[in-house]
Design an enzyme around this catalytic site. Structure first.
Site, PDB file in Angstrom:
ATOM      1  N   GLN A 193       0.974  -1.281   0.015  1.00 53.87           N
ATOM      2  CA  GLN A 193       0.117   0.107  -0.127  1.00 53.87           C
ATOM      3  C   GLN A 193       0.843   1.190  -0.177  1.00 53.87           C
ATOM      4  O   GLN A 193       1.401   1.495   0.907  1.00 53.87           O
ATOM      5  CB  GLN A 193      -0.958  -0.028   1.097  1.00 53.87           C
ATOM      6  CG  GLN A 193      -1.672   1.253   1.393  1.00 53.87           C
ATOM      7  CD  GLN A 193      -2.531   1.841   0.226  1.00 53.87           C
ATOM      8  OE1 GLN A 193      -3.151   0.946  -0.383  1.00 53.87           O
ATOM      9  NE2 GLN A 193      -2.568   2.920  -0.269  1.00 53.87           N
ATOM     10  N   GLY A 330     -10.221   0.781  -0.816  1.00 58.19           N
ATOM     11  CA  GLY A 330     -10.099   0.500  -2.150  1.00 58.19           C
ATOM     12  C   GLY A 330      -8.666   1.319  -2.571  1.00 58.19           C
ATOM     13  O   GLY A 330      -8.701   2.355  -1.932  1.00 58.19           O
ATOM     14  N   MET A 331      -7.821   0.992  -3.392  1.00 55.96           N
ATOM     15  CA  MET A 331      -6.666   1.713  -3.787  1.00 55.96           C
ATOM     16  C   MET A 331      -6.923   1.605  -5.170  1.00 55.96           C
ATOM     17  O   MET A 331      -6.589   0.428  -5.895  1.00 55.96           O
ATOM     18  CB  MET A 331      -5.743   1.039  -2.911  1.00 55.96           C
ATOM     19  CG  MET A 331      -4.217   1.968  -3.404  1.00 55.96           C
ATOM     20  SD  MET A 331      -4.319   3.593  -2.860  1.00 55.96           S
ATOM     21  CE  MET A 331      -3.790   4.342  -4.177  1.00 55.96           C
ATOM     22  N   GLU A 332      -6.629   2.540  -5.999  1.00 60.55           N
ATOM     23  CA  GLU A 332      -6.804   2.742  -7.391  1.00 60.55           C
ATOM     24  C   GLU A 332      -5.498   2.492  -8.059  1.00 60.55           C
ATOM     25  O   GLU A 332      -5.271   3.241  -9.139  1.00 60.55           O
ATOM     26  CB  GLU A 332      -7.423   4.326  -7.518  1.00 60.55           C
ATOM     27  CG  GLU A 332      -6.288   5.283  -7.303  1.00 60.55           C
ATOM     28  CD  GLU A 332      -6.284   5.927  -6.101  1.00 60.55           C
ATOM     29  OE1 GLU A 332      -5.847   6.772  -5.716  1.00 60.55           O
ATOM     30  OE2 GLU A 332      -7.035   5.136  -4.911  1.00 60.55           O
ATOM     31  N   HIS A 356     -15.829   4.461  -7.581  1.00 64.56           N
ATOM     32  CA  HIS A 356     -14.755   5.503  -7.179  1.00 64.56           C
ATOM     33  C   HIS A 356     -13.570   5.185  -7.624  1.00 64.56           C
ATOM     34  O   HIS A 356     -12.690   5.815  -8.108  1.00 64.56           O
ATOM     35  CB  HIS A 356     -14.830   5.418  -5.848  1.00 64.56           C
ATOM     36  CG  HIS A 356     -13.860   6.585  -5.078  1.00 64.56           C
ATOM     37  ND1 HIS A 356     -14.511   7.743  -4.582  1.00 64.56           N
ATOM     38  CD2 HIS A 356     -12.538   6.419  -4.651  1.00 64.56           C
ATOM     39  CE1 HIS A 356     -13.198   8.454  -4.090  1.00 64.56           C
ATOM     40  NE2 HIS A 356     -12.432   7.727  -4.216  1.00 64.56           N
ATOM     41  N   GLU A 357     -13.004   3.966  -7.324  1.00 63.73           N
ATOM     42  CA  GLU A 357     -11.540   3.436  -7.917  1.00 63.73           C
ATOM     43  C   GLU A 357     -11.537   3.600  -9.410  1.00 63.73           C
ATOM     44  O   GLU A 357     -10.570   3.795  -9.969  1.00 63.73           O
ATOM     45  CB  GLU A 357     -11.200   2.001  -7.392  1.00 63.73           C
ATOM     46  CG  GLU A 357     -11.498   2.003  -5.906  1.00 63.73           C
ATOM     47  CD  GLU A 357     -10.894   2.965  -4.949  1.00 63.73           C
ATOM     48  OE1 GLU A 357      -9.815   3.636  -5.614  1.00 63.73           O
ATOM     49  OE2 GLU A 357     -11.297   3.504  -3.729  1.00 63.73           O
ATOM     50  N   HIS A 360     -10.809   7.056 -10.594  1.00 66.56           N
ATOM     51  CA  HIS A 360      -9.581   7.226 -10.354  1.00 66.56           C
ATOM     52  C   HIS A 360      -8.699   7.025 -11.625  1.00 66.56           C
ATOM     53  O   HIS A 360      -7.487   8.025 -12.084  1.00 66.56           O
ATOM     54  CB  HIS A 360      -8.880   6.754  -9.336  1.00 66.56           C
ATOM     55  CG  HIS A 360      -9.024   7.305  -7.954  1.00 66.56           C
ATOM     56  ND1 HIS A 360      -8.502   8.715  -7.834  1.00 66.56           N
ATOM     57  CD2 HIS A 360      -9.567   7.054  -6.840  1.00 66.56           C
ATOM     58  CE1 HIS A 360      -8.797   8.994  -6.482  1.00 66.56           C
ATOM     59  NE2 HIS A 360      -9.461   8.029  -5.761  1.00 66.56           N
ATOM     60  N   GLU A 379      -9.174  13.075  -5.159  1.00 69.85           N
ATOM     61  CA  GLU A 379     -10.383  12.514  -4.393  1.00 69.85           C
ATOM     62  C   GLU A 379     -11.528  13.399  -4.676  1.00 69.85           C
ATOM     63  O   GLU A 379     -12.682  13.034  -4.607  1.00 69.85           O
ATOM     64  CB  GLU A 379     -10.029  12.573  -2.991  1.00 69.85           C
ATOM     65  CG  GLU A 379      -8.700  11.528  -2.531  1.00 69.85           C
ATOM     66  CD  GLU A 379      -9.064  10.052  -3.165  1.00 69.85           C
ATOM     67  OE1 GLU A 379     -10.328   9.790  -3.528  1.00 69.85           O
ATOM     68  OE2 GLU A 379      -8.215   9.184  -3.043  1.00 69.85           O
ATOM     69  N   ASP A 434      -1.138  10.985   5.425  1.00 69.12           N
ATOM     70  CA  ASP A 434      -2.311   9.911   5.858  1.00 69.12           C
ATOM     71  C   ASP A 434      -3.082  10.694   6.433  1.00 69.12           C
ATOM     72  O   ASP A 434      -4.478  10.260   6.678  1.00 69.12           O
ATOM     73  CB  ASP A 434      -1.869   8.927   6.376  1.00 69.12           C
ATOM     74  CG  ASP A 434      -0.982   7.940   5.432  1.00 69.12           C
ATOM     75  OD1 ASP A 434      -1.333   7.930   4.240  1.00 69.12           O
ATOM     76  OD2 ASP A 434      -0.237   6.883   5.742  1.00 69.12           O
ATOM     77  N   TYR A 442     -12.604  14.619  -0.127  1.00 65.41           N
ATOM     78  CA  TYR A 442     -13.578  14.006  -0.950  1.00 65.41           C
ATOM     79  C   TYR A 442     -14.584  14.586  -1.267  1.00 65.41           C
ATOM     80  O   TYR A 442     -14.996  14.738  -2.525  1.00 65.41           O
ATOM     81  CB  TYR A 442     -13.767  12.601  -0.026  1.00 65.41           C
ATOM     82  CG  TYR A 442     -12.541  11.440  -0.104  1.00 65.41           C
ATOM     83  CD1 TYR A 442     -12.626  10.350  -0.876  1.00 65.41           C
ATOM     84  CD2 TYR A 442     -11.545  11.716   0.806  1.00 65.41           C
ATOM     85  CE1 TYR A 442     -11.467   9.640  -0.537  1.00 65.41           C
ATOM     86  CE2 TYR A 442     -10.477  10.927   0.883  1.00 65.41           C
ATOM     87  CZ  TYR A 442     -10.509   9.575   0.143  1.00 65.41           C
ATOM     88  OH  TYR A 442      -9.376   8.938   0.141  1.00 65.41           O
ATOM     89  N   ARG A 615      -9.829  -2.597   7.990  1.00 59.51           N
ATOM     90  CA  ARG A 615     -10.215  -1.324   7.112  1.00 59.51           C
ATOM     91  C   ARG A 615     -10.218  -0.329   8.127  1.00 59.51           C
ATOM     92  O   ARG A 615     -11.056  -0.280   9.266  1.00 59.51           O
ATOM     93  CB  ARG A 615     -11.533  -1.477   6.419  1.00 59.51           C
ATOM     94  CG  ARG A 615     -11.865  -0.429   5.421  1.00 59.51           C
ATOM     95  CD  ARG A 615     -13.049  -0.718   4.468  1.00 59.51           C
ATOM     96  NE  ARG A 615     -13.382   0.410   3.976  1.00 59.51           N
ATOM     97  CZ  ARG A 615     -14.592   0.568   3.162  1.00 59.51           C
ATOM     98  NH1 ARG A 615     -15.412  -0.598   3.170  1.00 59.51           N
ATOM     99  NH2 ARG A 615     -14.797   1.395   2.337  1.00 59.51           N
TER     100      ARG A 615
END
Length: 664
Positions: A193, A330-332, A356-357, A360, A379, A434, A442, A615
């Site tokens: 990540q 999620g991570m795009e 959403h992802e 991106h 975002e 972070d 967002y 999460r």
């Protein structure tokens, strides 16, 4: 791969291999080569990077890495192709970002093919307390632990160097899972990540979103039952058979220039299911069929987004469902979105995360924030596009519910945020990016774009967005660059509409400017049932919930007062059996209410939830609720059991909330 040894890259050099890869890609449409001085505009600096791309830029990375599950390390080489800018002074050193890497050597190749070891240092220059210093690298990083340490290499005139290294056991980007932490329970699992500044903990490079790179990788995994996948071409479900292995490794490449935080790797017992001609899903065998069913609308989402905002430029769009310790929804990562299994609700009610992802792929991956101060450009745009996709694929009712819930969440969060954190164009000097993962970039960002849509009309605004993505494709930009483009291409074309938008209020001021409130008839009906139950007009078991979506459940729970008497909480649970619900979004909202009201019947469910799901979106409100309720000792007991299962990013956040355990 080590320069001077016998390997394809060692014989040809990086630039020769880059030329071969470029030739192999010539038949496929791709972006033009990046301009020689691509990156941050004059005067702007990424305060979270030690790199000096304004002098020497890394524009291509070749990785040769071995995966060692027993030692929990990656080891090998990163060969970096370098490009000097016209402003680069003679004899300038190369500055790279690292965090916990064990660098063994930095080498170049002599004209006769010999191995040349280059002088290097790893360490943070001393900075007087409280001082902001502009280091020779061009970075203003203050040397706090979040930045890691610069790797400074005396590169001379070399145009390629190889860093020989291995990762630390506590690399913040990597999570190594034991078999019992996976769905199958038989094989270990690894995933990375990188966002925001964690890629430097597994690859030495200029870890800034303003520095875009292409990459090629060979990943060697000893166990034949485990397969690696990456955010690029070469994944086993879609790669031509001849490309899969060479010398025991799996080959991958990313032909488009993208920021380092999007370089991603996962290794596990994985299977693939196609969803269409250019999309599919990877997951552990126990989850892959459910994931394929849940994500069946993905091809339609891709086509819908292309129709409105321009072509999808990343070849494929696949998804990887990770084990539950993944710290985000999620991570795009381009070509391979990493997704939490908590969205497998069985009714596709949580696939707004997929929308959403996917979005991106235009906002964030194609056009990227140049620094983390500009995070809202990623975002806010993506959240806006997400709701447009949901509207097109699932209907206006669903999109309206999503918008109403998002606005309610934003307003609630704004009440507890410092004013400095309520600003879109935020200043993150000396802070971990972070920490900026709030609803402000967002949802405030999305509301800003929604206000532009209402002021200028949807058709004109869609044309603007399509032009924006075309103009800045494969570039990293700042808020100032966006603002100039907005004024030139939208405001100046319709000054009357522009008068309705207060740019300074949206970009530079805390709070939320006046907006046109989103409404939802379906959520209004839910609110009527809440009032009826609270007023005693209807029993809990008689509430009409059988057709409710996740969004309607969240609205119902969100409308309940925090001081609801525990006997009424119990009555609600007996009538609707909410504690038994497996939907993670609903469970989190319910458990938070249970903590705040002292409803002990949900305690065992809370324990299971916090020890099986990693999460951060769910962890932080539940641990925070326990702290607020005076149950910090209980929170620490649960956390002590769960902490080894969480990703380092989640651990860092909860350590700050609860205090790191003794010995850490």
């Amino acid at each position: 791969m080590r320069i001077g040894q016998s390997s394809r890259a060692g014989q040809l050099g990086v630039l020769g291999l880059v030329a071969i890869l470029a030739t192999s890609a010539s038949a496929q449409e791709g972006p033009p080569p990046p301009p020689s001085r691509q990156g941050l505009p004059p005067g702007s600096v990424d305060v979270h990077s030690w790199g000096n791309p304004h002098q020497i830029r890394v524009n291509y990375v070749i990785l040769d890495l071995a995966v060692d599950f027993e030692a929990r390390r990656l080891s090998g080489d990163a060969v970096l192709a370098l490009e000097r800018t016209p402003d680069c002074p003679e004899g300038a050193a190369l500055w790279l970002d690292t965090k916990g890497l064990e660098v063994e050597a930095v080498v170049a190749r002599g004209e006769d093919g010999s191995r040349i070891e280059l002088p290097f240092t790893v360490g943070v220059p001393e900075v007087p307390e409280g001082e902001r210093r502009l280091f020779p690298s061009g970075s203003r990083a203050d040397g706090s632990p979040i930045h890691g340490a610069p790797l400074v290499v005396e590169v001379g005139d070399h145009v390629e160097v190889a860093v020989e290294y291995r990762t630390g056991r506590d690399a913040s980007a990597l999570q190594w899972l034991e078999p019992e932490q996976t769905a199958g329970g038989t094989h270990p699992f690894l995933f990375s990540q990188g966002q925001a500044i964690h890629t430097r903990s597994w690859i030495p490079l200029q870890d800034s979103p303003g520095v875009r790179v292409r990459y090629f990788a060979e990943i060697r995994v000893g166990d034949p039952a485990l397969r690696p996948v990456m955010s690029g071409l070469g994944n086993f479900g879609t790669a031509p058979p001849g490309r899969r292995r060479r010398g025991g490794g799996y080959l991958f490449e990313m032909r488009n220039p993208n920021p380092p935080y999007l370089i991603a790797l996962a290794v596990g017992d994985l299977e693939f299911r196609p969803l269409g001609g250019r999309s599919g899903v990877y997951a552990e065998p126990a989850l892959v069929e459910a994931a394929a069913e849940e994500f069946a609308d993905t091809p339609e989402m891709i086509e819908t987004t292309e129709g409105r905002f321009g072509p999808y430029r990343w070849d494929r769009y696949d998804l990887l469902v990770l084990p539950p310790s993944f710290p985000f929804g999620g991570m795009e990562n381009p070509m391979l979105t990493f997704a939490t299994p908590t969205i497998l609700a069985g009714d596709r009610s949580l696939v707004s995360l997929v929308a959403h992802e996917l979005a991106h792929s235009w906002s964030g991956n194609l056009v990227t924030n140049a620094t983390w101060d500009d995070f809202w450009l990623n975002e806010g745009f993506t959240s806006y596009l997400e709701r447009r996709i949901i509207e097109d694929v699932f209907g206006a009712d669903r999109a309206e519910m999503e918008q109403v819930l998002a606005l309610a969440g934003l307003r609630a969060e704004l009440e507890g945020l410092d004013e400095r954190d309520q600003i879109l164009a935020i200043d993150l000097w000396g802070r971990d990016p972070d920490d900026n993962v709030t609803s402000v970039p967002y949802d405030k960002g999305a509301l800003f774009l929604r206000s532009l849509e209402f002021a200028f009309g949807r058709e004109r605004f869609d044309d603007f967005l399509r032009g924006y993505f075309d103009h800045f494709a494969f570039r990293s930009i700042t808020t100032e660059q966006f603002e100039r483009y907005l004024v030139e291409h939208l405001f100046e074309a319709d000054p009357e509409a522009a008068e309705r938008i207060d740019l300074r209020a949206w970009l530079d001021e805390p709070g939320l400017p006046p907006i046109e409130e989103p409404t939802s008839d379906r959520l209004a009906r839910v609110e009527e049932q809440v009032r009826a139950w609270l007023d005693g007009e209807v029993e809990a078991e008689d509430l009409r919930t059988e057709d409710w979506t996740t969004q309607e459940w969240l609205r119902f729970l969100g409308q309940l007062p925090e001081d609801l008497p525990v006997d009424r909480v119990s009555e609600l649970d007996r009538g609707l059996m909410i504690t038994r619900k497996q939907n993670a979004e609903i469970a989190c909202k319910w458990l938070e209410l249970a903590i705040r009201t002292g409803y002990g019947e949900a305690d065992s469910r809370l324990d299971r939830f916090l020890t099986t799901i990693g999460r951060r979106k769910f962890l932080m409100p539940l641990y925070s609720a326990m702290v607020d309720a005076g149950e910090i000792d209980r929170a620490r007991v649960i956390y002590a059991m769960a902490r080894p299962k969480y990703h380092p990013i989640a651990v860092e956040s909860i350590d700050r909330l609860l205090g790191a355990p003794a010995g850490e």
